[in-house]
Design an enzyme around this catalytic site. Structure first.
Site, PDB file in Angstrom:
ATOM      1  CB  SER A 246      -0.991  -0.290   1.228  1.00  0.00           C
ATOM      2  OG  SER A 246      -1.942   0.873   1.082  1.00  0.00           O
ATOM      3  CG  ASP A 269      -3.594  -3.958  -3.158  1.00  0.00           C
ATOM      4  OD1 ASP A 269      -3.968  -3.940  -4.510  1.00  0.00           O
ATOM      5  OD2 ASP A 269      -4.778  -4.238  -2.532  1.00  0.00           O
ATOM      6  CG  HIS A 324      -5.564  -2.329   0.453  1.00  0.00           C
ATOM      7  ND1 HIS A 324      -4.735  -2.295  -0.576  1.00  0.00           N
ATOM      8  CD2 HIS A 324      -5.200  -1.345   1.375  1.00  0.00           C
ATOM      9  CE1 HIS A 324      -3.584  -1.685  -0.161  1.00  0.00           C
ATOM     10  NE2 HIS A 324      -3.986  -0.774   0.870  1.00  0.00           N
TER      11      HIS A 324
END
Length: 402
Positions: A246, A269, A324
């Site tokens: 992330s 991600d 996620h």
């Protein structure tokens, strides 16, 4: 925690041939120092303890702040759900490896901290890597800490009492919590400043490991039982990768741009918002984007596509049925309905998803770090060749967006 957790819940251990140890390292007690959890191949230690997944209750408070929940209530909820879980690694176990270990620096996501990706980090260590999972001090972690020096008056009193060491006598723990966007504040300037600091913190962790590897005596502010001198000449510093999830995925790109010692990057991600467009053409190393099916959107993918290159390998796959939060450890620690309610679980079995992610990562690292391992058995995963993988992305991109 009692009955909240059924037997099958828990962080999966590494699948590689090595037992895994872990320890914490803090260089320089101030906020400017480096703080990371180290995962490494170790001697088999049946008697050694395994550390708590969440080391202090303040991390629960930080998670509450990040999720905009009441601290007192959430501390009870989080402690009930997660308080008894352990990391699948032996705390402070003696280092042991038959060869020099390649190195991974790992960067956590927004609102996370150094222990939350232990399934990934322990797997890499079990396969022979030394992994430093950095805890960022840019106020993007839900919580972290450093130390301040006690006032003289308190210090002299402390020295009169029995203490286990100088750290407790002269220093006091200072907590730093997540900084939310203020009302009306633009996101990019804050996140861009943070991603630059995060990359610097990854590089600082690598610098510290380089010193440790060269046999320079280092002072760890934390009083662990790990003998750092055993890591002298243990690392293959020609084979270093950077990895993150992330916001940590964006940190991977920034760190590759800033430090050529990182030979390749794996971005899980990735959240691309924090990055300046102008850095994309300056990144010269191979990058592997491993995405979840539910998190990505066209604008974010189009920024990843700006890193496409005719001469440098840039790969992307998407894991079907993932969300996620399929990458951090939370996904293994909640039952099905709570996991889906809190968006910590996707449709796919979490262990299958992380196994695909780890195997694809290992194959990519072998290819670009020049490792002599058998990870190339998973080469097809790099191209998304599996029923649970999508080559590239599941997101439809308008040509004009690329």
């Amino acid at each position: 925690m009692g009955s909240s957790c059924s037997n099958h819940l828990g962080i999966p251990p590494g699948n590689g041939p090595n037992a895994v140890g872990c320890t914490d390292f803090m260089m320089d007690h101030t906020a400017e120092g480096t703080f990371f959890r180290l995962y490494y191949p170790c001697q088999e230690m049946e008697s050694a303890g395994k550390p708590d997944w969440v080391p202090y209750k303040e991390y629960f408070n930080g998670l509450a702040d990040f999720m905009k929940m009441n601290r007192a209530l959430s501390e009870r909820i989080f402690n009930y759900l997660f308080g008894s879980f352990k990391i699948p690694a032996y705390l402070d176990a003696p280092f042991k490896s038959n060869e020099k270990c390649p190195v991974i620096i790992f960067s956590h996501g927004l609102g996370a901290f150094r222990t939350l990706y232990s399934a990934i980090c322990a797997e890499m260590a079990s396969q022979g890597f030394i992994v430093a999972s950095v805890e960022h001090r840019d106020q993007s972690a839900s919580a972290t800490y450093y130390f301040c020096e006690k006032p003289e008056s308190e210090r002299s009193n402390a020295s009169l009492t029995k203490s286990s060491g100088a750290t407790q006598q002269s220093l006091v723990k200072e907590w730093m919590y997540y900084r939310a966007l203020q009302h009306g504040e633009s996101e990019f300037p804050l996140r861009n400043k943070q991603v630059k600091q995060r990359a610097d913190e990854c590089i600082l962790a690598l610098d510290k490991l380089t010193e440790i590897n060269s046999g320079i005596s280092v002072q760890n502010v934390l009083e662990t039982h790990f003998d750092w001198s055993t890591l002298t000449n243990s690392m293959d510093l020609c084979r270093i990768a950077v990895m993150g999830h992330s916001f940590g995925g964006a940190t991977v790109i920034e760190a590759l741009c800033k430090e050529v010692k990182f030979k390749c990057g794996v971005a899980l991600d990735s959240w691309m918002t924090p990055l300046d467009d102008e850095i994309f053409p300056r990144v010269k190393q191979p990058i592997f984007f491993i995405n979840s099916e539910k998190f990505q959107w066209a604008g974010n993918i189009s920024r990843m596509k700006k890193l496409d290159s005719a001469v440098i390998q840039r790969k992307m796959i998407t894991i079907r049925g993932t969300v996620h939060q399929s990458f951090p450890d939370f996904t293994f620690l909640t039952g099905n309905w709570i996991g889906k309610l809190m968006k910590l679980k996707g449709e796919i079995d979490p262990e299958l998803a992380i196994d695909l992610c780890n195997k694809a990562t290992l194959a990519f690292l072998q290819r670009h770090l020049g490792l002599e391992k058998n990870f190339n058995q998973w080469d097809p995963l790099i191209d998304g060749e599996d029923e649970n993988l999508i080559p590239g992305t599941n997101v439809n991109l308008l040509q004009s967006a690329i």
